[in-house]
Design a protein around this motif. Structure first.
Motif, short mmCIF file in Angstrom:
data_model
loop_
_atom_site.label_atom_id
_atom_site.label_comp_id
_atom_site.label_asym_id
_atom_site.label_seq_id
_atom_site.Cartn_x
_atom_site.Cartn_y
_atom_site.Cartn_z
N TYR A 48 5.45 0.57 -10.21
CA TYR A 48 6.37 -0.14 -9.34
C TYR A 48 7.57 0.72 -8.96
O TYR A 48 7.83 1.75 -9.57
N CYS A 56 13.90 -0.63 -6.03
CA CYS A 56 13.84 -1.76 -5.10
C CYS A 56 14.34 -3.01 -5.83
O CYS A 56 13.72 -3.43 -6.81
N CYS A 72 11.69 -5.76 -6.08
CA CYS A 72 10.62 -5.34 -6.99
C CYS A 72 11.09 -5.42 -8.45
O CYS A 72 10.36 -5.90 -9.32
N GLU A 85 4.67 2.49 -1.08
CA GLU A 85 4.46 1.51 -0.01
C GLU A 85 3.68 0.29 -0.46
O GLU A 85 3.66 -0.72 0.24
N SER A 86 3.04 0.36 -1.62
CA SER A 86 2.19 -0.74 -2.04
C SER A 86 2.12 -0.79 -3.56
O SER A 86 2.17 0.24 -4.22
N TYR A 96 0.09 -9.70 1.75
CA TYR A 96 0.96 -8.80 0.99
C TYR A 96 1.21 -7.51 1.77
O TYR A 96 2.33 -7.03 1.89
N ARG A 97 0.15 -6.93 2.31
CA ARG A 97 0.29 -5.66 3.04
C ARG A 97 1.16 -5.82 4.29
O ARG A 97 1.96 -4.94 4.62
N HIS A 99 3.57 -8.04 4.61
CA HIS A 99 4.93 -8.23 4.10
C HIS A 99 5.56 -6.93 3.62
O HIS A 99 6.74 -6.68 3.83
N SER A 100 4.79 -6.07 2.98
CA SER A 100 5.36 -4.87 2.35
C SER A 100 5.31 -3.62 3.23
O SER A 100 5.87 -2.60 2.86
N ARG A 124 8.16 -0.95 3.62
CA ARG A 124 9.22 -1.36 2.71
C ARG A 124 10.03 -0.18 2.20
O ARG A 124 11.24 -0.16 2.31
#
Length: 124
Positions: A3, A7, A10, A50-51, A98-99, A101-102, A105
């Motif tokens: 992670y 962030c 996060c 990124e993910s 999810y992809r 949204h993120s 990021r």
């Protein structure tokens, strides 16, 4: 679980999930502290940031919404959510959501130079 500890959103999620990991099944890897942790799996720092990435119970690296489901499989309070999403055949839709949204990021967070990129150690 790999992670982005830099962030704020996060970090809040990770803190919540860590409290639920009373059995200590999950190894929590902050990519800001270990930026090259996924290189052995062919995932560079930019892609890793990124993910979400999680190594599942079988040792496979999973990404995106599927990574959340793998993480939740090991958290008592979230296990039922993961099972419900899969059982209803919504894992693919969850991953796409999810992809969406993120996406971007990390790039957005760092647009003003607020994120230090890792320097590669040069070994003599």
């Amino acid at each position: 679980m790999y992670y982005d500890g830099g962030c704020p959103v996060c970090a809040r999620g990770v803190n919540h999930w860590r409290r639920l990991d009373w059995a200590r099944r999950i190894r929590w890897v902050d990519l800001m502290e270990e930026p090259f942790a996924l290189e052995g799996d062919g995932v560079d720092f930019a892609r890793a940031m990124e993910s979400l990435h999680v190594r599942d119970r079988r040792g496979r690296l999973v990404e995106g919404g599927h990574a959340f489901l793998a993480l939740w499989d090991d958290l008592p309070a979230w296990r039922q959510v993961s099972r419900a999403i899969r059982g209803l055949g919504l894992a693919g839709l969850f991953d796409r959501g999810y992809r969406w949204h993120s996406r971007g990021r990390f790039t957005k967070r760092c647009a003003e130079g607020g994120c230090p990129l890792p320097a590669r150690e040069v070994k003599p």
